[in-house]
Scaffold this motif. Structure first.
Motif, short mmCIF file in Angstrom:
data_model
loop_
_atom_site.label_atom_id
_atom_site.label_comp_id
_atom_site.label_asym_id
_atom_site.label_seq_id
_atom_site.Cartn_x
_atom_site.Cartn_y
_atom_site.Cartn_z
N GLN A 18 7.10 -1.76 -0.10
CA GLN A 18 7.15 -2.57 -0.90
C GLN A 18 8.15 -3.43 -1.27
OE1 GLN A 18 5.66 -1.79 -4.77
NE2 GLN A 18 5.74 -3.58 -5.85
N PHE A 19 9.64 -2.94 -1.19
CA PHE A 19 11.30 -3.28 -0.92
C PHE A 19 11.49 -3.36 -0.46
CE2 PHE A 19 10.00 -2.34 -4.97
CZ PHE A 19 10.04 -3.19 -5.75
N ALA A 20 12.58 -4.68 0.28
CA ALA A 20 13.36 -4.08 1.00
C ALA A 20 14.70 -5.67 0.85
CB ALA A 20 12.64 -5.07 2.91
N VAL A 61 -2.41 -4.39 0.91
CA VAL A 61 -1.19 -5.01 0.21
C VAL A 61 0.03 -5.57 1.18
CG1 VAL A 61 -2.09 -3.66 -1.89
CG2 VAL A 61 -0.13 -2.74 0.25
N TRP A 62 0.55 -6.45 0.80
CA TRP A 62 2.04 -7.45 1.33
C TRP A 62 2.67 -5.95 1.00
CZ3 TRP A 62 2.60 -12.62 -1.57
CH2 TRP A 62 1.48 -13.86 -0.77
N GLU A 81 3.72 6.75 4.87
CA GLU A 81 1.82 6.97 4.58
C GLU A 81 1.95 5.16 4.85
OE1 GLU A 81 -1.40 7.66 2.73
OE2 GLU A 81 -0.45 8.76 1.18
N ARG A 82 1.06 5.25 5.59
CA ARG A 82 0.19 3.20 5.41
C ARG A 82 -0.11 3.57 3.56
NH1 ARG A 82 -4.71 1.09 8.56
NH2 ARG A 82 -5.24 -1.68 7.34
N GLU A 83 0.01 2.03 2.88
CA GLU A 83 0.06 1.97 1.57
C GLU A 83 -1.14 0.87 1.46
OE1 GLU A 83 3.34 1.62 -1.00
OE2 GLU A 83 2.96 -0.75 -1.06
N ARG A 94 0.13 0.57 -5.47
CA ARG A 94 0.43 -0.15 -4.69
C ARG A 94 0.05 -0.15 -6.60
NH1 ARG A 94 3.24 -4.48 -2.58
NH2 ARG A 94 3.36 -2.70 -1.39
N ARG A 95 -1.10 0.25 -7.10
CA ARG A 95 -0.60 0.10 -8.27
C ARG A 95 -0.32 1.25 -8.75
NH1 ARG A 95 -7.35 -0.81 -8.04
NH2 ARG A 95 -7.90 -3.10 -8.24
#
Length: 267
Positions: free
Chosen positions: A2-4, A37-38, A53-55, A60-61
């Motif tokens: 989610q973050f970079a 999800v983005w 693993e693939r999110e 995400r929730r």
């Protein structure tokens, strides 16, 4: 993920952004389509963490129940090994959200690596998971502890892959079924505690809201070892009491029969 890092700032994925992976510092690109999800992804098929693993939206929730600084924290071991924890709180509690199948060797490896770990498992991954739980929960029995249940046959309720985990496993049987954008805070999580109490699997249930609040405030969700030890002693003492009562009952019946036989042969 989610973050970079984008120009030195930790940022979520957004269209037309390029960043660097916080774990390996290699370039990552923002994937902002409509089917998933983005998220950020390494270029090509490369991944710096083989446990990642693939999110899904379910992941995400769950992750968004926690502050951004708790999400995707790099956990280092003294050996130099490192992995990205889904959530790691300031109290050292690691929470891994597991939707897809996980190899048992990897499961045990994660539990040894993180040590203070709690799993949150999507209880609706396979078609038969939820019906099995709804049928099997009839076997749950109350214990002297509020909010704690016991079962002689946990295999009739939960996926076999999680029955012998050394960490607490919280099953989410409702979250993945919700079509709304927000999660229901009153969804109940059924937590399978590690170990057995006199042969019984021990379960705790918590509303999602309470689970998250406990995770934010303390280094554990439930005091699993203390609960299992306490109930082991309770069931053992109850079994010993029942055995004594049974022996006393047999002795009483024997004395009564002996008395009747003695009177029968008296002239």
């Amino acid at each position: 993920m989610q973050f970079a890092h984008v120009e030195g700032t930790r940022m979520p994925a957004a269209p037309r952004l390029n960043g660097r992976c916080p774990a390996c510092s290699q370039p990552v690109i923002a994937k902002c389509g409509t089917r998933r999800v983005w998220h950020w992804a390494h270029k090509g098929k490369r991944s710096c963490d083989n446990w990642w693993e693939r999110e899904t939206l379910w992941h995400r929730r769950w992750k968004d129940e926690f502050p951004p600084e708790y999400q995707e924290v790099i956990h280092h071991a003294s050996s130099g090994e490192r992995h990205i924890a889904d959530v790691k709180t300031e109290h050292g509690l690691v929470i891994e959200f597991q939707h897809s199948y996980i190899n048992p060797k990897e499961q045990w490896a994660r539990e040894r690596f993180y040590r203070n770990l709690v799993w949150v498992v999507d209880g609706t991954r396979l078609k038969g998971d939820l019906p099995r739980f709804l049928k099997g929960r009839k076997t749950f029995a109350r214990t002297p502890l509020p909010g704690v249940l016991a079962s002689h046959v946990p295999e009739e309720c939960f996926p076999s892959a999680w029955l012998h985990s050394s960490a607490l496993v919280a099953f989410d049987f409702e979250g993945a079924l919700s079509g709304s954008e927000t999660s229901n805070p009153d969804t109940k999580l059924f937590c399978l505690l590690p170990g057995r109490a006199d042969g019984r699997a021990i379960l705790g249930w918590l509303p999602r809201r309470k689970f998250v609040n406990l995770a934010r405030k303390q280094p554990h969700i439930l005091r699993s070892r203390e609960i299992v030890t306490m109930l082991s002693e309770y069931y053992r003492s109850r079994r010993e009491l029942e055995a004594r009562e049974t022996r006393a009952s047999y002795a009483k019946r024997f004395r009564r029969r002996r008395y009747k036989n003695r009177n029968r042969w008296r002239f």
